[in-house]
Design a protein around this motif. Sequence first.
Motif, PDB file in Angstrom:
ATOM      1  N   ALA A 139      45.599  33.094  51.951  1.00  0.00           N
ATOM      2  CA  ALA A 139      46.115  33.078  50.579  1.00  0.00           C
ATOM      3  C   ALA A 139      47.489  33.726  50.501  1.00  0.00           C
ATOM      4  O   ALA A 139      48.382  33.237  49.797  1.00  0.00           O
ATOM      5  N   ARG A 140      47.676  34.842  51.196  1.00  0.00           N
ATOM      6  CA  ARG A 140      48.998  35.496  51.205  1.00  0.00           C
ATOM      7  C   ARG A 140      50.058  34.561  51.775  1.00  0.00           C
ATOM      8  O   ARG A 140      51.179  34.464  51.238  1.00  0.00           O
ATOM      9  N   ALA A 141      49.726  33.880  52.857  1.00  0.00           N
ATOM     10  CA  ALA A 141      50.693  32.969  53.466  1.00  0.00           C
ATOM     11  C   ALA A 141      51.058  31.840  52.511  1.00  0.00           C
ATOM     12  O   ALA A 141      52.225  31.434  52.416  1.00  0.00           O
ATOM     13  N   ALA A 142      50.065  31.345  51.780  1.00  0.00           N
ATOM     14  CA  ALA A 142      50.317  30.254  50.836  1.00  0.00           C
ATOM     15  C   ALA A 142      51.096  30.732  49.616  1.00  0.00           C
ATOM     16  O   ALA A 142      51.939  30.001  49.084  1.00  0.00           O
ATOM     17  N   ALA A 143      50.827  31.959  49.163  1.00  0.00           N
ATOM     18  CA  ALA A 143      51.439  32.463  47.935  1.00  0.00           C
ATOM     19  C   ALA A 143      52.887  32.883  48.114  1.00  0.00           C
ATOM     20  O   ALA A 143      53.665  32.890  47.153  1.00  0.00           O
ATOM     21  N   GLY A 144      53.278  33.268  49.331  1.00  0.00           N
ATOM     22  CA  GLY A 144      54.642  33.720  49.544  1.00  0.00           C
ATOM     23  C   GLY A 144      54.939  34.979  48.755  1.00  0.00           C
ATOM     24  O   GLY A 144      54.247  35.988  48.885  1.00  0.00           O
ATOM     25  N   ASP A 145      55.956  34.943  47.907  1.00  0.00           N
ATOM     26  CA  ASP A 145      56.342  36.104  47.111  1.00  0.00           C
ATOM     27  C   ASP A 145      55.522  36.246  45.828  1.00  0.00           C
ATOM     28  O   ASP A 145      55.651  37.246  45.115  1.00  0.00           O
ATOM     29  N   LEU A 146      54.708  35.247  45.527  1.00  0.00           N
ATOM     30  CA  LEU A 146      53.865  35.331  44.341  1.00  0.00           C
ATOM     31  C   LEU A 146      52.591  36.115  44.647  1.00  0.00           C
ATOM     32  O   LEU A 146      52.290  36.429  45.793  1.00  0.00           O
ATOM     33  N   ASP A 147      51.843  36.461  43.596  1.00  0.00           N
ATOM     34  CA  ASP A 147      50.630  37.246  43.757  1.00  0.00           C
ATOM     35  C   ASP A 147      49.454  36.372  44.168  1.00  0.00           C
ATOM     36  O   ASP A 147      49.450  35.150  43.966  1.00  0.00           O
ATOM     37  N   VAL A 148      48.436  37.020  44.720  1.00  0.00           N
ATOM     38  CA  VAL A 148      47.151  36.387  45.015  1.00  0.00           C
ATOM     39  C   VAL A 148      46.144  36.905  43.998  1.00  0.00           C
ATOM     40  O   VAL A 148      46.046  38.119  43.769  1.00  0.00           O
ATOM     41  N   LYS A 149      45.405  35.999  43.385  1.00  0.00           N
ATOM     42  CA  LYS A 149      44.382  36.407  42.429  1.00  0.00           C
ATOM     43  C   LYS A 149      43.001  36.319  43.053  1.00  0.00           C
ATOM     44  O   LYS A 149      42.621  35.279  43.596  1.00  0.00           O
ATOM     45  N   ILE A 150      42.262  37.429  42.980  1.00  0.00           N
ATOM     46  CA  ILE A 150      40.851  37.425  43.326  1.00  0.00           C
ATOM     47  C   ILE A 150      40.120  37.026  42.052  1.00  0.00           C
ATOM     48  O   ILE A 150      39.966  37.813  41.122  1.00  0.00           O
ATOM     49  N   GLY A 151      39.671  35.789  41.990  1.00  0.00           N
ATOM     50  CA  GLY A 151      39.176  35.230  40.743  1.00  0.00           C
ATOM     51  C   GLY A 151      37.711  35.490  40.454  1.00  0.00           C
ATOM     52  O   GLY A 151      37.233  35.141  39.389  1.00  0.00           O
ATOM     53  N   GLY A 152      36.980  36.085  41.379  1.00  0.00           N
ATOM     54  CA  GLY A 152      35.563  36.355  41.149  1.00  0.00           C
ATOM     55  C   GLY A 152      34.697  35.472  42.028  1.00  0.00           C
ATOM     56  O   GLY A 152      35.211  34.750  42.891  1.00  0.00           O
ATOM     57  N   GLY A 153      33.395  35.568  41.863  1.00  0.00           N
ATOM     58  CA  GLY A 153      32.721  36.394  40.891  1.00  0.00           C
ATOM     59  C   GLY A 153      32.595  37.848  41.305  1.00  0.00           C
ATOM     60  O   GLY A 153      33.408  38.380  42.082  1.00  0.00           O
ATOM     61  N   VAL A 154      31.545  38.480  40.768  1.00  0.00           N
ATOM     62  CA  VAL A 154      31.350  39.910  40.934  1.00  0.00           C
ATOM     63  C   VAL A 154      31.312  40.308  42.404  1.00  0.00           C
ATOM     64  O   VAL A 154      31.990  41.253  42.825  1.00  0.00           O
ATOM     65  N   SER A 155      30.522  39.617  43.205  1.00  0.00           N
ATOM     66  CA  SER A 155      30.395  39.979  44.616  1.00  0.00           C
ATOM     67  C   SER A 155      31.735  39.921  45.337  1.00  0.00           C
ATOM     68  O   SER A 155      32.057  40.800  46.152  1.00  0.00           O
ATOM     69  N   THR A 156      32.522  38.905  45.036  1.00  0.00           N
ATOM     70  CA  THR A 156      33.828  38.761  45.682  1.00  0.00           C
ATOM     71  C   THR A 156      34.765  39.890  45.288  1.00  0.00           C
ATOM     72  O   THR A 156      35.446  40.484  46.139  1.00  0.00           O
ATOM     73  N   VAL A 157      34.809  40.220  44.003  1.00  0.00           N
ATOM     74  CA  VAL A 157      35.658  41.327  43.555  1.00  0.00           C
ATOM     75  C   VAL A 157      35.219  42.628  44.219  1.00  0.00           C
ATOM     76  O   VAL A 157      36.052  43.420  44.693  1.00  0.00           O
ATOM     77  N   ARG A 158      33.920  42.886  44.279  1.00  0.00           N
ATOM     78  CA  ARG A 158      33.416  44.110  44.891  1.00  0.00           C
ATOM     79  C   ARG A 158      33.811  44.195  46.374  1.00  0.00           C
ATOM     80  O   ARG A 158      34.212  45.261  46.860  1.00  0.00           O
TER      81      ARG A 158
END
Length: 213
Positions: A139-158
């Motif tokens: 995701a970082r490689a794809a986003a470049g200078d833009l941010d990466v969003k962890i969109g969920g759900g709960v388990s993923t955010v944790r």
Amino acid sequence: MGRVRVAGFAVSIDGYGAGPDQSLENPLGLRGPELHAWYFPTRTFQAMIGKDGGTEGVDDRFGRASMAGFGAFILGRNMFGPVRGDWPDDVWKGWWGDNPPYHAPTYILTHHPRPPIEMEGGTTFYFVTDGIESALSQARAAAGDLDVKIGGGVSTVRQYLLAGHIDELHLVISPVLLGQGEALFAGLDLPGLGYRVTESVSTELATHVVLTR
């Protein structure tokens, strides 16, 4: 390199980020939509579903920011759909129809491989089977200078919180009690992980809290 953020993540007063028993009929779990009552009336949401009008103000500002500035997204398998186990076929392509709201590379955490799915509007779903670190690297490689969003759900955010990867966490505390569901904060020592409250704004429908590490 951009930041890694959670934005617009709604939780109940008792700390649940989704209701129980997610299914095709209840994608957010039972009573899950109540967590997002702050967002549905906003101009941002109304525009997303192809309608005019909607409320402006604080809720709309946070809602708009929750999808802005991101060059890639990471979602858990449950956020992508209700299918469990091996993919039975290629029919299921997400909850959102032919034009999902991401408009950027979107990485799905799963244990079951599947070829990428290119959707309308610039969204391509990639299925990552080798863990959260691999998904974030891609995701970082794809986003470049833009941010990466962890969109969920709960388990993923944790998982990303515990790994120390999330730079900013925007939570929307909705004035509802779910009593059961997916608990976001259970066992987490957020101050110990380095987070502090940097913004808190209340409206009639929610309290927006931003945590920064």
